[in-house]
Design a protein around this motif. Structure first.
Motif, PDB file in Angstrom:
ATOM      1  N   PHE A   1     123.046  70.073  26.100  1.00  0.00           N
ATOM      2  CA  PHE A   1     121.675  70.046  25.577  1.00  0.00           C
ATOM      3  C   PHE A   1     121.657  70.709  24.195  1.00  0.00           C
ATOM      4  O   PHE A   1     121.051  70.206  23.245  1.00  0.00           O
ATOM      5  N   GLU A   2     122.378  71.837  24.091  1.00  0.00           N
ATOM      6  CA  GLU A   2     122.445  72.547  22.801  1.00  0.00           C
ATOM      7  C   GLU A   2     123.129  71.715  21.720  1.00  0.00           C
ATOM      8  O   GLU A   2     122.829  71.843  20.541  1.00  0.00           O
ATOM      9  N   VAL A   3     124.084  70.869  22.126  1.00  0.00           N
ATOM     10  CA  VAL A   3     124.700  69.950  21.153  1.00  0.00           C
ATOM     11  C   VAL A   3     123.605  69.092  20.531  1.00  0.00           C
ATOM     12  O   VAL A   3     123.525  68.924  19.308  1.00  0.00           O
ATOM     13  N   GLY A   4     122.729  68.532  21.391  1.00  0.00           N
ATOM     14  CA  GLY A   4     121.651  67.678  20.898  1.00  0.00           C
ATOM     15  C   GLY A   4     120.678  68.447  20.014  1.00  0.00           C
ATOM     16  O   GLY A   4     120.268  67.956  18.957  1.00  0.00           O
ATOM     17  N   VAL A   5     120.338  69.654  20.430  1.00  0.00           N
ATOM     18  CA  VAL A   5     119.444  70.496  19.613  1.00  0.00           C
ATOM     19  C   VAL A   5     120.084  70.714  18.238  1.00  0.00           C
ATOM     20  O   VAL A   5     119.426  70.574  17.193  1.00  0.00           O
ATOM     21  N   ALA A   6     121.386  71.024  18.246  1.00  0.00           N
ATOM     22  CA  ALA A   6     122.089  71.279  16.975  1.00  0.00           C
ATOM     23  C   ALA A   6     122.095  70.017  16.110  1.00  0.00           C
ATOM     24  O   ALA A   6     121.948  70.088  14.877  1.00  0.00           O
ATOM     25  N   GLN A   7     122.231  68.848  16.735  1.00  0.00           N
ATOM     26  CA  GLN A   7     122.226  67.601  15.953  1.00  0.00           C
ATOM     27  C   GLN A   7     120.843  67.341  15.351  1.00  0.00           C
ATOM     28  O   GLN A   7     120.734  66.940  14.187  1.00  0.00           O
ATOM     29  N   GLY A   8     119.808  67.585  16.138  1.00  0.00           N
ATOM     30  CA  GLY A   8     118.450  67.422  15.612  1.00  0.00           C
ATOM     31  C   GLY A   8     118.205  68.367  14.439  1.00  0.00           C
ATOM     32  O   GLY A   8     117.699  67.962  13.383  1.00  0.00           O
ATOM     33  N   ASN A   9     118.597  69.628  14.619  1.00  0.00           N
ATOM     34  CA  ASN A   9     118.417  70.605  13.542  1.00  0.00           C
ATOM     35  C   ASN A   9     119.241  70.244  12.312  1.00  0.00           C
ATOM     36  O   ASN A   9     118.783  70.417  11.175  1.00  0.00           O
ATOM     37  N   ALA A  10     120.460  69.740  12.542  1.00  0.00           N
ATOM     38  CA  ALA A  10     121.323  69.381  11.402  1.00  0.00           C
ATOM     39  C   ALA A  10     120.708  68.236  10.608  1.00  0.00           C
ATOM     40  O   ALA A  10     120.806  68.203   9.376  1.00  0.00           O
TER      41      ALA A  10
END
Ligand code: GAL
Length: 385
Positions: free
Chosen positions: A147-156
């Protein structure tokens, strides 16, 4: 308990001895009650999805080397992203006496029969990076915080567009920006975690008009790319450009959940005149995210073509897989740090989740080169040694 301690390769009598010994000193290098299994007597079957991606080659090599370092015999197989091949390879591992299985599934729902067979032979099964679904016969899961991978991708994506700084504070840009969304393979449980994580960041900005998905394709089913194929992503991006951006407008950002897809997306964009490589009517490359820090993409980031990737240190994942295998070999339960998140449809699988790191061009040296993941030469050439 006895299930985990009874290895297929041991005689029934020995398995009983192991079970009777309990966790302390059973199996592993200490042997079982003086007469049991040394690690070199144990074979671990490692089933990986494909060799078409750097990432899985590194995973396979790391797991094999580390297990062999502990004295285990390793049977490592790759399945060319073909489900029947993977099923058959796992069946064969069981027939040939594997004591423990480590499996990164192609289709997380397609292995129930094989794993029933494993359970019948008292073989513990460790799900590697991708959760095996719809079966009770999976004993442990090692992965990253998906889930954090996805959050990091959205933020990136937001950082790349200038809407948000890396520290989360508001950026100088205000938008609106045109973005398109890509997701992974729907037979891979991770695809949903990445998507949900990314959309938890992006949806509010889509709702308030800061981000505009011009194609209107905002569901994971519309965004998904079967088997995470680069060529399929390239085709979808070409179709999006033709259908939604033929009015002179441009796509400013693309959410991509995996470097292989990102490279397909970037090729489509370059062919349409984005980025520095075409000099006829040059326009800036769109902000494209990624995942896995594959070397070809790290070079693209270094060259200012791809915006970011998410680094998942596969060496640490391999370490966790080896730790879990060793725990099972010794008749113990592996140490979990999450016992709630990963419901596979039949049960919640105890998991060990590793953290992830976002990499922009500025981070390549400190995160990827200083840690020894890639050398400066590999980054410059875009190829692994
Ligand atoms: C996922 C994995 C990603 C990426 C993708 C394509 O399951 O979590 O890191 O490798 O598969 O291979």
């Amino acid at each position: 308990m006895s299930k985990r301690l009874g290895f297929a390769a041991l005689s029934a009598g020995m398995a009983l001895t192991l079970a009777a010994c309990g966790g302390e000193g059973a199996g592993g290098s200490g042997g079982a009650g003086g007469g049991g299994a040394e690690t070199e007597d144990l074979t671990i079957g490692v089933s990986m999805p494909t060799q078409t991606s750097e990432r899985w080659i590194a995973d396979g090599n790391n797991v094999k080397e580390q297990l062999e370092g502990e004295g285990y015999t390793v049977d490592l197989q790759y399945a060319n992203d073909d489900i029947p091949t993977q099923s058959q390879q796992i069946d064969q591992m069981i027939t040939e006496g594997a004591d423990i299985l480590v499996v990164a599934a192609i289709d997380g729902t397609a292995l129930s029969g094989q794993l029933e067979n494993a359970a019948a032979n008292n073989i513990p099964v460790i799900s590697y990076d991708r959760l095996i679904r719809d079966t009770e016969n999976v004993d442990f899961y090692v992965t990253f915080d998906n889930f954090e991978v996805g959050v990091a991708q959205g933020n990136a994506l937001l950082t790349g567009l200038g809407l948000r700084n890396e520290d989360g504070s508001p950026g100088t840009a205000t938008g609106p920006f045109n973005v398109e969304l890509f997701a992974g393979s729907l037979d891979d449980n991770n695809a949903f975690f990445f998507w949900d994580g990314a959309m938890s960041v992006l949806q509010p900005l889509i709702d308030d008009g800061t981000l505009v998905v011009k194609s209107g394709q905002t569901s994971i089913e519309q965004a998904a790319i079967l088997r995470w194929q680069q060529e399929t992503a390239q085709r979808r991006m070409e179709d999006l450009l033709t259908s939604a951006y033929n009015d002179g407008s441009r796509v400013d950002g693309v959410l991509s959940p995996y470097d292989g897809l990102s490279r397909g997306i970037i090729t489509a964009l370059q062919n349409a005149g984005y980025g520095p490589t075409l000099d006829a009517q040059p326009q800036p490359m769109a902000v494209v995210t990624g995942q896995d820090a594959e070397i070809a993409s790290v070079k693209l980031i270094n060259d200012g073509v791809q915006s970011s990737t998410i680094f998942k240190d596969t060496r640490l994942l391999a370490e966790q897989a080896v730790a879990a295998a060793s725990a099972f070999a010794e008749g113990n339960e592996p140490e979990a740090n999450d016992t709630e998140t990963y419901d596979n449809g039949v049960k919640v699988v105890p998991s060990y989740l590793l953290p992830v790191e976002t990499v922009f061009a500025d981070d390549i040296q400190s995160v990827l080169i200083d840690s020894g993941y890639w050398t400066a030469e590999e980054v410059a050439s875009g190829q692994s040694d």
